[in-house]
Design an enzyme around this catalytic site. Structure first.
Site, PDB file in Angstrom:
ATOM      1  N   TYR A   1      -2.188   9.109   4.337  1.00 25.40           N
ATOM      2  CA  TYR A   1      -3.531   8.556   4.173  1.00 25.40           C
ATOM      3  C   TYR A   1      -3.801   7.460   5.199  1.00 25.40           C
ATOM      4  O   TYR A   1      -3.007   6.537   5.375  1.00 25.40           O
ATOM      5  CB  TYR A   1      -3.664   7.987   2.757  1.00 25.40           C
TER       6      TYR A   1
ATOM      7  N   SER B   1       3.369  11.700   1.673  1.00 20.60           N
ATOM      8  CA  SER B   1       2.424  10.904   0.902  1.00 20.60           C
ATOM      9  C   SER B   1       1.144  11.710   0.629  1.00 20.60           C
ATOM     10  O   SER B   1       1.206  12.758  -0.012  1.00 20.60           O
ATOM     11  CB  SER B   1       2.129   9.586   1.634  1.00 20.60           C
TER      12      SER B   1
ATOM     13  N   ASP C   1       8.795   3.423  -5.792  1.00 20.70           N
ATOM     14  CA  ASP C   1       7.603   3.593  -4.953  1.00 20.70           C
ATOM     15  C   ASP C   1       6.367   3.116  -5.717  1.00 20.70           C
ATOM     16  O   ASP C   1       6.005   3.712  -6.736  1.00 20.70           O
ATOM     17  CB  ASP C   1       7.466   5.072  -4.581  1.00 20.70           C
TER      18      ASP C   1
ATOM     19  N   HIS D   1       7.470   2.627  -0.163  1.00 20.19           N
ATOM     20  CA  HIS D   1       6.907   3.975  -0.086  1.00 20.19           C
ATOM     21  C   HIS D   1       7.550   4.806   1.031  1.00 20.19           C
ATOM     22  O   HIS D   1       7.040   5.847   1.401  1.00 20.19           O
ATOM     23  CB  HIS D   1       5.394   3.837   0.149  1.00 20.19           C
TER      24      HIS D   1
END
Length: 300
Positions: free
Chosen positions: A71, A161, A247, A276
């Site tokens: 993202y 992700s 995370d 993350h």
């Protein structure tokens, strides 16, 4: 057939009405190992999606990795993807709509619109930003099937992700053969809980519902059409997935709701490093090991 899958099968039919209009133009890049092309194609709302095809020089009938990025990341240099060239693979990758790269998100939203993209259009499934990303991902796999030098029996998907969730969704519904899927710290799972806790890119919807709790049911009904847990049972190819023990962006507990519904051969690695980042280079090395084994025709 449930209503979520039925909706997306209809979207696939709608997608066939838009020609891909693939364009490919070689660009200069200083490498003895790779040849780089700027690639574009058309998707939902006639948006042009831009990316790269990176080919291993001098190789025909090469394996291909379709890579979905995280993202608000965007393409900066083909060197971001050299790990796949090290395995003898080509790479097909694009900038996500409106996330800072060349691909725009130009079609207006009819329900809710704000700067945080994942909080755009979430009050109605046909307006939601994630519908646009999922369309783009499914059509990128369509593009891979039109590339003349790609070995169609060795098409792999990788995503991290946001890209991990998008890849899992596309892997679930594409009509094309995928050899193996590699998904790291994936997003877009167990979305009602993601919104409740406001984790990662879903904080925008979380903040909206704090102000307008009367919209809770409406939002949850919309999000169900995009929650990967409702689709991953359709995957047939093997998967290697990683999550982070602590995370805070894409919590492992939310992905577990999808993982337990996967019936295909699967393997999950849980990494203890904070944040993350998942397994970092250690996990990339494992992915490359699996890639090379699949390319060499060995069985697990």
């Amino acid at each position: 057939m449930d209503k979520y899958k039925s909706y997306w099968l209809h979207q696939l039919e709608l997608s066939k009405e838009i020609p891909l209009e693939i364009e490919r133009k070689e660009i200069e890049f200083p490498s003895q190992l790779m040849r780089v092309y700027e690639v574009s194609y058309r998707s939902l709302y006639q948006e042009t999606i831009y990316g790269w095809l990176i080919e291993p020089k001098g190789k025909t009938n090469y394996p291909l990795v379709i890579d979905f990025i995280g993202y608000m990341n965007h393409l900066e240099s083909p060197l971001q993807f050299t790990q796949w060239l090290n395995a003898g693979c080509g790479v097909l990758v694009t900038d996500s709509r409106g996330q800072g790269g060349r691909t725009k998100d130009s079609h207006p939203y009819s329900t809710h619109h704000e700067e945080r993209l994942m909080a755009c259009g979430f009050l109605e499934k046909n307006d939601f930003y994630l519908r646009r990303l999922y369309w783009d991902a499914l059509r990128l796999i369509d593009v891979s099937q039109e590339l003349p030098l790609v070995d169609k029996n060795h098409v792999f998907i990788h995503g991290t992700s946001q890209g991990g969730g998008i890849g899992l969704f596309a892997n679930s519904l594409t009509p094309h053969k995928i050899r193996y899927g590699f998904y790291d710290v994936p997003s877009h799972s167990h979305l009602t809980h993601r919104v409740e806790k406001g984790t990662g890119s879903y904080k925008g919807i979380h903040d909206f519902l704090k102000e307008k709790p009367d919209k809770q049911v409406l939002v949850e009904e919309c999000l169900a059409y995009f929650d990967i847990k409702n689709f991953v049972s359709e995957i047939e190819n093997p998967l290697l997935v990683s999550v982070g023990e602590a995370d805070p962006i894409c919590p492992k507990e939310d992905f577990f709701e999808s993982y337990k519904r996967i019936t295909a051969p699967k393997e999950l690695d849980i990494y203890k490093a904070p944040g993350h980042g998942g397994g970092g280079f250690k996990h990339i090395e494992k992915i490359l090991t699996y890639l090379l084994r699949e390319i060499d025709g060995e069985t697990k």
